[in-house]
Scaffold this motif. Structure first.
Motif, mmCIF file in Angstrom:
data_model
loop_
_atom_site.group_PDB
_atom_site.id
_atom_site.type_symbol
_atom_site.label_atom_id
_atom_site.label_comp_id
_atom_site.label_asym_id
_atom_site.label_seq_id
_atom_site.Cartn_x
_atom_site.Cartn_y
_atom_site.Cartn_z
ATOM 1 N N LEU A 37 0.723 -1.203 -0.129
ATOM 2 C CA LEU A 37 -0.018 0.073 -0.082
ATOM 3 C C LEU A 37 0.856 1.329 0.096
ATOM 4 O O LEU A 37 0.376 2.373 -0.327
ATOM 5 N N TYR A 38 1.867 1.141 0.400
ATOM 6 C CA TYR A 38 2.846 2.428 0.701
ATOM 7 C C TYR A 38 3.895 2.581 -0.688
ATOM 8 O O TYR A 38 4.538 3.587 -0.560
ATOM 9 N N HIS A 49 -7.907 3.057 -2.769
ATOM 10 C CA HIS A 49 -7.184 4.378 -2.306
ATOM 11 C C HIS A 49 -6.976 5.168 -3.417
ATOM 12 O O HIS A 49 -6.972 4.649 -4.507
ATOM 13 N N PRO A 56 1.611 4.561 9.181
ATOM 14 C CA PRO A 56 0.990 5.336 10.367
ATOM 15 C C PRO A 56 1.912 6.362 11.023
ATOM 16 O O PRO A 56 1.336 7.429 11.686
ATOM 17 N N THR A 57 3.255 6.029 10.981
ATOM 18 C CA THR A 57 4.213 7.283 11.833
ATOM 19 C C THR A 57 4.605 8.343 10.708
ATOM 20 O O THR A 57 5.489 9.088 10.859
ATOM 21 N N TYR A 83 -0.706 8.990 17.383
ATOM 22 C CA TYR A 83 -1.079 9.262 16.212
ATOM 23 C C TYR A 83 -2.643 8.910 16.303
ATOM 24 O O TYR A 83 -2.927 7.873 16.447
ATOM 25 N N ILE A 84 -3.636 10.052 15.768
ATOM 26 C CA ILE A 84 -4.885 9.446 15.698
ATOM 27 C C ILE A 84 -5.643 10.080 14.586
ATOM 28 O O ILE A 84 -5.311 11.080 13.962
ATOM 29 N N TYR A 85 -5.961 9.106 13.795
ATOM 30 C CA TYR A 85 -6.403 9.181 12.368
ATOM 31 C C TYR A 85 -7.904 9.201 12.363
ATOM 32 O O TYR A 85 -8.640 8.097 12.730
ATOM 33 N N GLU A 86 -8.392 10.084 11.523
ATOM 34 C CA GLU A 86 -9.938 9.968 10.899
ATOM 35 C C GLU A 86 -10.191 9.288 9.513
ATOM 36 O O GLU A 86 -10.951 8.557 9.538
ATOM 37 N N ARG A 87 -8.921 9.271 8.807
ATOM 38 C CA ARG A 87 -8.720 8.338 7.941
ATOM 39 C C ARG A 87 -7.349 8.183 7.215
ATOM 40 O O ARG A 87 -6.600 9.064 8.084
ATOM 41 N N SER A 88 -7.098 7.233 6.580
ATOM 42 C CA SER A 88 -5.558 7.396 6.144
ATOM 43 C C SER A 88 -5.221 8.557 5.336
ATOM 44 O O SER A 88 -5.901 9.044 4.668
ATOM 45 N N PHE B 80 -7.665 0.128 8.444
ATOM 46 C CA PHE B 80 -6.346 1.040 8.719
ATOM 47 C C PHE B 80 -6.153 1.315 10.249
ATOM 48 O O PHE B 80 -7.018 0.868 11.210
ATOM 49 N N SER B 82 -6.139 3.343 13.106
ATOM 50 C CA SER B 82 -6.630 4.369 13.413
ATOM 51 C C SER B 82 -5.987 5.450 14.366
ATOM 52 O O SER B 82 -6.104 6.327 14.757
ATOM 53 N N LEU B 84 -2.394 4.874 16.892
ATOM 54 C CA LEU B 84 -1.098 4.443 17.601
ATOM 55 C C LEU B 84 -0.239 5.112 18.612
ATOM 56 O O LEU B 84 -0.188 6.509 18.065
#
Lengths: 141, 138
Positions: A37-38, A49, A56-57, A83-88, B80, B82, B84
Motif C-alpha cells: 500500500l505504501y 485508495h 502510520p508514523t 497518532y490519531i487518524y480520521e482516515r488514512s 487502517f 486509526s 497508534l
C-alpha cells in the motif's frame, strides 16, 4: 521551569504540506516496511485508495514549529508519541497543519527536575476536515 | 497483505510477531533523511559520546515505525490503523535485533475495531518501547 507554562494554549501559524509519493516510499523504505500500500500505486487503487498510502508514523515528517517553544535539543528526550487518524493519509493530500502547546508540567525524576512539554499537531484537509492529530511528549532535563 | 481475519480475532490473542533485521548505522542515516530528524546523536558517534552515550542510538520514532509496520500488516488491506501510541523507555543501538509484539486487548463488534497492546523488545520480556493501537476494519 525550563519552559514557561504561560505558553500553554499557544498555537503556531498553519503551514501547508503536500503529501508526495516519493516521500512516502523513501520513508517506508527507511523503516524497512515493504507494505504494498505504501509503494505500489496500482495495488493501492485496487484497494480503494486514490494513490499510495502513508505509513502510520509518516506525519513525523510534518514538522510545524511554534516560535514560542524554545529549548536546547541536546537536552530533550522523546517520551511519548501518539497518532490519531480520521482516515488514512494518501499521496496527493494537501494538509493544513498547526501545532498547539497542550501542557507544560514539571516532575521530580531520578536526576532532578524534568519538564514535560506536550504538543499536538492537527492536520486538516483544505475543506477544514480533520485528518489526523499527532500528540508528542518531550522531556527536557 | 491479507492481514488478520477480523471474525477470528479474540480478546487476549497473541498475534504473529514481527522480527526486524539487525539495525545498521546506514538505516539510521536513511531514517534521519526520510523523517527529517537530523539530531546527530543518531548518526554521529562523536556527538553521541559527547552527551554521555556509548555511541549512536536509534531514533525512538524508528521503533515506533516498526510497530506501525506490524499494525499495518495485521490490518492488511481491510482497514487502517486509526490510532497508534507509544511510550519510549529503553535505548536501541546499531546491531540490535528487535521483536515487535501485539496482543488483542479488546474487540469492539459495533465499531469493528481491535484494541492492541504493543511492545518492542531486544531480549525476551524486556520492553524497550510499549504502546497501544486501534485497528479499524472497513
Amino acid at each position: 521551569m525550563l519552559i514557561d507554562p504561560s505558553i500553554i494554549g499557544s498555537t503556531s501559524e498553519s503551514k501547508i504540506f503536500e503529501i508526495e509519493k516519493g516521500a512516502i516510499r523513501t520513508f517506508a523504505e527507511a523503516i524497512g516496511d515493504d507494505n504494498l500500500l505504501y509503494k505500489d500505486e496500482a495495488f493501492a487503487k485496487e484497494c480503494g485508495h486514490r494513490s499510495i498510502v502513508a505509513p502510520p508514523t509518516f506525519p513525523t515528517t510534518i514538522r510545524v514549529a511554534n516560535p514560542k517553544v524554545k529549548f536546547d535539543p541536546s537536552r530533550v528526550l522523546h517520551g511519548q508519541q501518539e497518532y490519531i487518524y480520521e482516515r488514512s493519509i494518501v499521496a496527493g493530500d494537501v494538509l493544513r497543519c498547526f501545532s498547539t502547546v497542550v501542557d507544560v508540567l514539571e516532575k521530580e525524576g531520578n536526576t532532578g527536575k524534568m519538564t514535560f512539554l506536550v504538543q499536538e499537531i492537527r492536520g486538516e484537509d483544505l475543506a477544514g476536515n480533520l485528518v489526523y492529530r499527532a500528540k508528542s511528549t518531550l522531556i527536557i532535563r | 497483505m491479507n492481514g488478520i481475519d477480523w471474525t477470528r480475532a479474540e480478546t487476549g490473542q497473541e498475534l504473529e510477531a514481527l522480527v526486524k533485521p539487525a539495525i545498521e548505522k546506514v538505516q539510521l542515516v536513511k531514517y534521519a533523511g526520510a523523517s527529517g530528524d537530523f539530531n546527530l546523536i543518531h548518526t554521529d558517534d562523536e556527538t553521541a559520546r559527547r552527551v554521555g552515550l556509548p555511541g549512536v542510538i536509534a531514533h525512538g520514532m524508528l521503533s515506533m515505525g516498526f510497530l506501525g509496520q506490524l499494525c499495518g500488516q495485521l490490518v492488511g488491506k481491510n482497514g487502517f490503523v486509526s490510532q497508534l501510541m507509544v511510550r519510549f523507555s529503553g535505548m536501541v543501538f546499531p546491531g540490535d535485533v528487535l521483536t515487535c509484539r501485539a496482543k488483542v486487548k479488546k474487540k469492539n463488534e459495533n465499531e469493528r475495531t481491535l484494541d492492541l497492546e504493543l511492545s518492542v523488545e531486544r531480549e525476551p520480556g524486556k520492553t524497550l518501547t510499549s504502546g497501544k493501537a486501534i485497528l479499524k476494519f472497513y
